[in-house]
Each structure stands twice: as C-alpha cells, then as structure tokens.
Scaffold this motif. Structure first.
Motif, short mmCIF file in Angstrom:
data_model
loop_
_atom_site.label_atom_id
_atom_site.label_comp_id
_atom_site.label_asym_id
_atom_site.label_seq_id
_atom_site.Cartn_x
_atom_site.Cartn_y
_atom_site.Cartn_z
N ASP A 37 76.45 84.66 26.92
CA ASP A 37 76.96 83.83 28.01
C ASP A 37 77.27 82.43 27.51
O ASP A 37 76.39 81.73 27.01
N LEU A 38 78.53 82.02 27.66
CA LEU A 38 78.92 80.66 27.31
C LEU A 38 78.77 79.70 28.49
O LEU A 38 79.15 78.55 28.40
N LEU A 39 78.25 80.18 29.61
CA LEU A 39 77.97 79.34 30.78
C LEU A 39 79.19 78.56 31.24
O LEU A 39 79.15 77.34 31.39
N GLY A 40 80.28 79.26 31.49
CA GLY A 40 81.46 78.59 32.01
C GLY A 40 82.59 78.48 31.01
O GLY A 40 83.66 77.98 31.34
N GLY A 41 82.38 78.93 29.78
CA GLY A 41 83.44 78.88 28.78
C GLY A 41 84.60 79.80 29.15
O GLY A 41 85.77 79.40 29.13
N TYR A 42 84.27 81.04 29.50
CA TYR A 42 85.27 81.99 29.97
C TYR A 42 85.27 81.99 31.49
O TYR A 42 84.21 81.90 32.12
N GLU A 46 78.53 84.57 38.16
CA GLU A 46 77.37 84.73 39.02
C GLU A 46 77.34 83.68 40.12
O GLU A 46 77.99 82.64 40.03
N SER A 47 76.55 83.97 41.15
CA SER A 47 76.31 83.03 42.24
C SER A 47 74.82 82.73 42.30
O SER A 47 73.99 83.63 42.14
N LEU A 48 74.49 81.49 42.52
CA LEU A 48 73.10 81.08 42.66
C LEU A 48 72.59 81.45 44.05
O LEU A 48 73.37 81.58 45.00
N ALA A 49 71.29 81.63 44.18
CA ALA A 49 70.65 81.83 45.48
C ALA A 49 69.67 80.68 45.68
O ALA A 49 68.94 80.32 44.75
N SER A 50 69.66 80.10 46.88
CA SER A 50 68.84 78.90 47.08
C SER A 50 68.34 78.79 48.51
O SER A 50 69.04 79.18 49.46
N THR A 51 67.14 78.24 48.66
CA THR A 51 66.61 77.94 49.99
C THR A 51 67.05 76.55 50.44
O THR A 51 66.77 76.14 51.56
N GLY A 111 81.62 82.10 42.01
CA GLY A 111 80.66 81.61 41.03
C GLY A 111 81.37 80.93 39.87
O GLY A 111 82.56 81.14 39.64
N PHE A 112 80.66 80.09 39.14
CA PHE A 112 81.26 79.37 38.03
C PHE A 112 80.28 79.09 36.90
O PHE A 112 80.65 78.87 35.76
N HIS A 113 78.96 79.06 37.21
CA HIS A 113 78.00 78.47 36.28
C HIS A 113 77.62 79.41 35.15
O HIS A 113 77.13 78.96 34.11
N SER A 114 77.83 80.70 35.33
CA SER A 114 77.32 81.65 34.35
C SER A 114 78.07 82.97 34.49
O SER A 114 78.42 83.38 35.61
N MET A 115 78.32 83.62 33.38
CA MET A 115 78.94 84.94 33.40
C MET A 115 78.35 85.76 32.24
O MET A 115 79.02 86.03 31.25
N PRO A 116 77.09 86.14 32.36
CA PRO A 116 76.44 86.83 31.24
C PRO A 116 77.01 88.22 31.01
O PRO A 116 77.36 88.94 31.94
N ALA A 117 77.08 88.56 29.74
CA ALA A 117 77.46 89.92 29.35
C ALA A 117 76.18 90.70 29.08
O ALA A 117 75.37 90.31 28.24
#
Length: 340
Positions: free
Chosen positions: A109-114, A153-158, A234-240
């Motif tokens: 994951d480049l965390l927003g690179g791709y 990915e999308s974050l989940a938050s309270t 989502g934008f922050h992460s796209m893990p393979a």
C-alpha cells in the motif's frame, strides 16, 4: 541455531508433503492457506472463489485447506507461519511484515499513491512489479504469487472525519507500517492492533475509529453498527492483499499448478476490484438511508493528506529494498502521468 535447524527441517518435510505423485501419474498439490478475512465478508467470499477456481481448473490436483479469520495464527504472524511450515501460503498482506523490512510497505500500500486498483495492477503486470516483489519475498523464503485489490478504503469513526483537522487526537486502529507515521503527522493517535480485534475495541471505546477496510467490508465487520461516520469515496489507503507461498513448496509444484495459481490470482484481482466498485456504490446508498454520515473530502484536505504521505514515503524507505521498490512505483506513476 537448533531452533532454526528444526524450523528448516519442518519446512522441508512440509514441502515434500505438499506436492506428491498419485497413482495415475498426475501430481497433487496440497496447501494450507490462511486469510485474515472472515468468510462472511465480501473479501472472505472472494478468497473462497479463488480456492474453488484453482481446485476446479486443476481438476482437483490442487487441494486447499483454507483457514479464515486468522484462526491458526494472528494476522501479522501468517507470513512466518507459512515460511516455517505451519502453513504453506499467506493470504493476508505485505504491509503486515514492515517490521522485517520497510520495503514490505511498498509491497502492499502506497497510501494514496495509486488512485484506483487498475493503476496499481498495471504496475504489477506491466511495470515488472511481480519480479520486483519477488526480489524482496524470495529473501524471506517466500514466493509472491499475486495481488487482489478491493479499491480505496473508507475509515469508520464514532466522531466526524470531515477534514484533515478532524484527525487531531483521533484514536484509531491502524495497520502496522507507514500509516502510523502519516496519521500521526496529521495529529491522530494510531494504535496498531490485529484485524479481528477492531470491533471489540471500537465497541468498548478503546478507539474512536478504525482504518480497517473498504465500505462494504466495514459493513461485513459490523463497524457501522457502532460508528456513525465514514468517508466515501475513500482516498487514504488502498492495500493489496497478497498470496505468498513458501519458496520450496512453490518450486516443488508442477509448472501448470503454478500457472493456474498465478492466472487465477489475476482473475481474482479483476473480479474483486469490479465487485467492490459495484457493492461500495450500493453500500453508500444503504448507509445514507440508515443515517450514517458519509463525507467526501475537499481537494485542499486531500492535498494535505497526500503531502504528508509523500514525506512519509521517503522517511520510511530506509533499506535498499525499500528504496528500490519506492523508486519503481514513483517512476511508473510519473510515466503514467499520475504523479508529477
């Protein structure tokens, strides 16, 4: 030294057991594979599809005992369990192994690179990515077989996560690796924990949110039963997520078994990316109807995140392997016009 010798002996015996000849002259390959996904999630179902594909295409010559929800060892331990013969293959992700070498961050994951799964798969298939990754994996007695990438990915938050400023003092579950540095730079408080501990930590208030998976998989994990805030797109992460098998087991397999597993992984990548695109769009509609707050970030907040990411890349690439992989990704992104 004795422990190392014992582990090596176990691995050799396991490799011999994994591939054997049957009476009609056809080879059979028996594999034990673990994933961190539960069978109820979309990713768990996609993993099951992959197993069915390789068993069917091999006419039963490849036989798999599949373990879901990290039921044999913890997610972060799956790679070592495969390398030492407890398992044969790891179906989690390279970023879990950044403690061995930070290069594994750039193997996942480049965390927003791709910006989408198709760009990242293009590097793997057309930018000599598979060979580059095996330059890393083979050094740890593992063979990289393929990637499957659900998408951003999308974050989940309270708590609301409307802008970069909302990350200040935000306690959240983070995977190990670069994500902890990037989010900490934005004022958040990352807590590394196993994938399957997220729900309880969120439910009990140990964390305010989680970097877990994409919108649909987050629903499968039950996160939006507790968390009323998320971001989409989502934008922050796209893990393979990877499939990696112990090198001696892989090398002992017949060539047609290896090819079946590689091609089936490429097929899984396409099916996975497209079904997630469809289901995430539907999930977003369903969540809005249930009152969940979905935030789309403004360009200036996205840029603040990406600036932090690019600083983090260079800080994290501290080994020759990490620098080589990062350089390969950046060169490919620039050649595609996806990065200046």
């Amino acid at each position: 030294m004795n422990l190392l010798k014992t582990a090596a002996s176990v691995a050799v015996v396991a490799a011999m057991a994994a591939t054997s000849a049957v009476a009609d002259g056809h080879a059979t390959t028996k594999l034990r594979i673990q994933t961190h996904f539960s069978p109820e999630t979309l990713s768990g179902k996609m993993a099951a599809k992959y197993i069915d594909d390789i068993q069917t295409m091999s006419n039963g010559e490849i036989q798999v005992e599949m373990f879901y929800s990290s039921s044999v060892v913890k997610s972060v331990e799956t790679f070592d369990a495969a390398a030492t013969g407890i398992l044969d293959c790891d179906m989690t992700g390279g970023a879990y192994q950044t403690g061995k070498n930070p290069a594994f961050q750039f193997a996942g994951d480049l965390l927003g690179g791709y910006q989408n799964p198709y760009q990242q798969m293009a590097w793997l298939l057309h930018g000599d990515g598979r060979d580059a990754l095996n330059g890393l994996y083979n050094g740890y007695d593992m063979e990289f077989v393929g990637w499957w990438i659900p998408g951003p990915e999308s974050l989940a938050s309270t708590k609301p996560i409307r802008t970069a400023a909302d990350f200040k003092d935000w306690k959240f579950r983070s995977p190990p690796g670069l994500a902890t540095k990037v989010f900490a730079a934005l004022g958040a408080s990352p807590i590394v924990m196993d994938f399957n501990e997220i729900f309880t930590a969120l439910e009990t208030g140990i964390i305010d949110g989680a970097d877990a998976a994409n919108l649909t998989n987050n629903v499968g994990l039950g996160l939006y039963d507790i968390a009323e805030h998320t971001n989409f797109p989502g934008f922050h992460s796209m893990p393979a997520d990877h499939l990696a098998c112990r090198k001696d087991v892989w090398d002992a397999m017949p060539a047609h078994h290896r090819k079946i597993m590689e091609v089936a992984m490429d097929s899984l990548a396409l099916h996975n990316a497209t079904i997630n695109e469809v289901q995430n769009a539907q999930t977003a509609k369903d969540l809005r109807a249930k009152g969940i707050n979905l935030y789309e970030w403004a360009p200036e907040d996205l840029q603040a995140y990406r600036d932090a990411v690019q600083i983090g890349w260079n800080e994290f690439a501290t080994t020759p392997e990490a620098k080589a992989l990062l350089e390969s990704h950046i060169s490919f992104l620039k050649n595609m016009g996806a990065m200046k």
